[in-house]
Design a protein around this motif. Structure first.
Motif, PDB file in Angstrom:
ATOM      1  N   ILE A   1     -13.040   7.037   5.334  1.00 18.43           N
ATOM      2  CA  ILE A   1     -11.656   7.370   5.717  1.00 18.43           C
ATOM      3  C   ILE A   1     -11.606   7.772   7.195  1.00 18.43           C
ATOM      4  O   ILE A   1     -12.474   8.499   7.670  1.00 18.43           O
ATOM      5  CB  ILE A   1     -11.122   8.524   4.828  1.00 18.43           C
ATOM      6  CG1 ILE A   1     -11.049   8.055   3.364  1.00 18.43           C
ATOM      7  CG2 ILE A   1      -9.783   9.037   5.319  1.00 18.43           C
ATOM      8  CD1 ILE A   1     -10.733   9.146   2.361  1.00 18.43           C
TER       9      ILE A   1
ATOM     10  N   SER B   1      -3.170   4.953   0.053  1.00 16.00           N
ATOM     11  CA  SER B   1      -3.901   4.198   1.073  1.00 16.00           C
ATOM     12  C   SER B   1      -3.868   4.893   2.420  1.00 16.00           C
ATOM     13  O   SER B   1      -4.759   4.684   3.251  1.00 16.00           O
ATOM     14  CB  SER B   1      -3.298   2.810   1.226  1.00 16.00           C
ATOM     15  OG  SER B   1      -3.488   2.103   0.039  1.00 16.00           O
ATOM     16  N   SER B   2      -2.798   5.657   2.659  1.00 20.09           N
ATOM     17  CA  SER B   2      -2.671   6.326   3.955  1.00 20.09           C
ATOM     18  C   SER B   2      -1.806   7.566   3.827  1.00 20.09           C
ATOM     19  O   SER B   2      -0.994   7.672   2.909  1.00 20.09           O
ATOM     20  CB  SER B   2      -1.993   5.422   4.987  1.00 20.09           C
ATOM     21  OG  SER B   2      -2.629   4.194   5.109  1.00 20.09           O
TER      22      SER B   2
ATOM     23  N   ALA C   1      -9.249   4.978   3.344  1.00 22.12           N
ATOM     24  CA  ALA C   1      -7.845   5.325   3.642  1.00 22.12           C
ATOM     25  C   ALA C   1      -7.719   5.685   5.126  1.00 22.12           C
ATOM     26  O   ALA C   1      -8.719   5.891   5.814  1.00 22.12           O
ATOM     27  CB  ALA C   1      -7.417   6.504   2.774  1.00 22.12           C
TER      28      ALA C   1
ATOM     29  N   LEU D   1      -6.771  10.105  -2.156  1.00 24.13           N
ATOM     30  CA  LEU D   1      -6.964   9.075  -1.136  1.00 24.13           C
ATOM     31  C   LEU D   1      -8.008   8.054  -1.561  1.00 24.13           C
ATOM     32  O   LEU D   1      -9.094   8.425  -2.025  1.00 24.13           O
ATOM     33  CB  LEU D   1      -7.410   9.716   0.184  1.00 24.13           C
ATOM     34  CG  LEU D   1      -6.326  10.343   1.035  1.00 24.13           C
ATOM     35  CD1 LEU D   1      -6.954  11.118   2.186  1.00 24.13           C
ATOM     36  CD2 LEU D   1      -5.366   9.288   1.572  1.00 24.13           C
ATOM     37  N   ARG D   2      -7.681   6.795  -1.351  1.00 24.73           N
ATOM     38  CA  ARG D   2      -8.640   5.729  -1.640  1.00 24.73           C
ATOM     39  C   ARG D   2      -9.765   5.734  -0.616  1.00 24.73           C
ATOM     40  O   ARG D   2      -9.587   6.243   0.491  1.00 24.73           O
ATOM     41  CB  ARG D   2      -7.932   4.368  -1.537  1.00 24.73           C
ATOM     42  CG  ARG D   2      -7.004   4.130  -2.668  1.00 24.73           C
ATOM     43  CD  ARG D   2      -6.471   2.717  -2.560  1.00 24.73           C
ATOM     44  NE  ARG D   2      -5.695   2.426  -3.745  1.00 24.73           N
ATOM     45  CZ  ARG D   2      -4.819   1.443  -3.841  1.00 24.73           C
ATOM     46  NH1 ARG D   2      -4.612   0.664  -2.797  1.00 24.73           N
ATOM     47  NH2 ARG D   2      -4.162   1.231  -4.946  1.00 24.73           N
TER      48      ARG D   2
ATOM     49  N   GLN E   1       0.836  -1.203   0.000  1.00 27.54           N
ATOM     50  CA  GLN E   1       0.000   0.000   0.000  1.00 27.54           C
ATOM     51  C   GLN E   1       0.874   1.257   0.000  1.00 27.54           C
ATOM     52  O   GLN E   1       1.868   1.323   0.733  1.00 27.54           O
ATOM     53  CB  GLN E   1      -0.889   0.026   1.245  1.00 27.54           C
ATOM     54  CG  GLN E   1      -1.909  -1.083   1.250  1.00 27.54           C
ATOM     55  CD  GLN E   1      -2.769  -1.029   2.496  1.00 27.54           C
ATOM     56  OE1 GLN E   1      -2.800  -0.035   3.210  1.00 27.54           O
ATOM     57  NE2 GLN E   1      -3.462  -2.110   2.749  1.00 27.54           N
TER      58      GLN E   1
END
Ligand code: NAD
Length: 477
Positions: free
Chosen positions: A183, A110-111, A143, A139-140, A46
């Motif tokens: 998120i 992811s972060s 996240a 951002l996914r 990730q």
């Protein structure tokens, strides 16, 4: 209890229909959850963007790379520790100045982790803006965002105290802005000298186990003695855990998680709940202990059973709890007494007894509070008194057992889908679910994961904390 809006949101056709009709119905995101026990590399492959100019670069590098993440760095000067370890693990850092826009890179992160431990004044907060602003669209869903800072209480200047304190409002607001995408955003406040205890907390907050913890400050300190080993897989192996109220709901979910992480779980519930309590105990290879926690004999009988059958206990989760709602003017004395006794007085009595040599040094205590309890709620004077009493008890005990290496924390759940919340009138229940950043109720396992984390050796730096597992509830403490 089924959540119709969440069910609809999971159906792509229904979701499209509602969106194209322009109906003002917020569709909650499907949340990412950990399935099965903890793994060695929860961040496998990730992309994690790291920024800031603090003192924890080496800790962050180690945590991310060991967890399998691919570090992206917002500044070249962060590269040192990432390069060294990245070479060994085949995870070399990538320096990125701004998002590379385009089809293939969309929603690639992811972060995000921002190290704000070097922040000295409000003017320097522009670095926070500069780091997050350009990347948020990348951002996914689901996240994770973590900001790391020093506590404002230990600042040596007014500008530093102001800047440190600002990060709490920032993180809480960001969590509330991004919650609709599932998120999370949380703040780690690291006391000076406790940097080596951050890894476990950072790893938890970035992992799928941290589903419903958002908008939370968590303080990491060196207060509780710790010289043990941290292991990421089966962290509770060899531990004996007592969970009260384990027959159903949050207690049962916690028992399953802790057993999967290696603990032998003693599932305690009332004698009349022998059936479901024994069923859970059988399912997880644990034991059952039948007792009413409010029974005056319970502290000694529980302590004796733990000593005789298991040689003591390492983890105690005070989860058993009841609501006895009525406005104070209409409340019978018995309802007041039951809520105070089961939710608070029994917790104190049992803990005091277990601390006389049954709870092992290096142990863990987690007490269940409640955001409704702490913030106050109509018809819950008794419940709220008991649950805010838990806050004071937790903080007191944390200070008094730190030299034995025992940590004491409280979890304050928000709206969690259990029997307790199924009993709430339908309109209030619906409001309770939606009035949070994540726009839905949490599952018992979401609370279980947070409790489990606090009981692992990796959480040695967390004591005296009151952590909400509330999905970013818009009201509450
Ligand atoms: P639940 O009613 O589903 O389960 C509670 C369990 O505690 C039951 O198995 C019950 O038999 C047991 N219990 C009750 N009184 C007991 C006693 N005197 N002795 C032994 N066992 C007893 O409730 P839940 O929703 O899983 O709640 C667990 C804890 O979390 C409680 O302390 C509750 O106050 C707290 N909490 C829950 C929510 C939520 O939204 N569900 C929110 C905030 C706080």
């Amino acid at each position: 209890m089924s959540d119709i809006l969440l069910d609809l949101a999971q159906n792509p056709r229904a979701r499209k229909l509602i969106q194209s009709a322009g109906l003002p119905i917020p569709m909650p995101a499907q949340l990412l959850r950990q399935r099965g026990p903890a793994v060695e590399r929860p961040l496998m492959d990730q992309a994690v963007l790291v920024g800031g100019n603090g003192e924890l670069t080496a800790v962050i590098a180690r945590t991310l790379i060991i967890a399998g993440g691919n570090p992206w760095l917002a500044a070249a000067q962060l590269e040192g520790p990432f390069k060294e370890l990245g070479e060994a693990y085949g995870r070399l850092p990538k320096i990125v100045s701004e998002p590379e826009l385009g089809e293939n890179t969309k929603a690639s992160l992811s972060s995000m982790v921002f190290d704000a431990t070097g922040l000295q004044s409000p003017a320097e907060l522009d670095a926070v803006y500069g780091f997050f602003h350009p990347w948020l669209s990348q951002l996914r869903k689901n996240a994770r965002i973590v900001v790391i800072a020093r506590p404002h209480e230990s600042a040596s200047s007014a500008p530093a105290a102001a800047a440190r304190s600002a990060l709490e409002g920032f993180t809480r607001s960001l969590a509330k802005e991004l919650g609709k995408k599932g998120i999370n955003a949380n703040l780690i406040r690291v006391e000076e000298g406790a940097d080596d205890r951050v890894a476990g907390v950072l790893r938890f907050l970035l992992s799928p186990a941290c589903t419903f913890v958002t908008a939370q400050p968590i303080t990491v300190s060196g207060a509780a003695k710790f010289d043990g080993e941290v292991s990421w897989v089966r962290p509770l192996a060899g531990k004996v855990a007592l969970i009260t109220g384990a027959a159903r709901g949050i207690g049962a979910a916690t028992a399953e998680i802790m057993a999967a992480e290696g603990a032998h779980v003693v599932c305690l519930d009332r004698p009349e709940d022998d059936g479901p309590a024994s069923q859970i105990a059988r399912k997880i290879g644990g034991s059952v202990l039948l007792a009413d926690v409010s029974d005056p004999e319970a502290p000694t009988s529980i302590s004796r059973a733990l000593k005789e059958q298991h040689g003591g206990v390492d983890i105690v989760v005070h989860n058993a709890g009841v609501t006895r709602d009525k406005t104070l003017a209409r409340m019978k004395q018995a309802l007041w007494d039951q809520a105070i006794d089961i939710n608070l007085a029994a917790v104190e009595r049992i803990t005091t007894e277990l601390l006389k040599g049954t709870l092992n040094d290096g142990g863990r205590i987690v007490n269940l509070s409640s955001i409704a309890g702490i913030a106050g709620n109509v018809g819950q004077t008794n419940y709220a008194a008991s649950k805010s009493g838990i806050v004071g008890l937790t903080k007191f005990l944390a200070r008094h057992v730190a030299d034995r290496g025992i940590t004491v924390n409280a979890i304050a759940p928000g709206f969690i889908e259990t029997r307790l919340t199924a009993a709430i009138p339908v309109m209030i229940r619906e409001a309770g679910r939606r009035m949070s950043a994540l726009g839905q109720g949490g599952q018992p396992e979401d609370v279980g994961q947070a409790i489990n984390f606090l009981c692992t050796p990796a959480a040695a730096g967390v004591t005296g904390n009151i952590i909400r597992v509330c999905g970013g509830a818009l009201i509450g403490a």
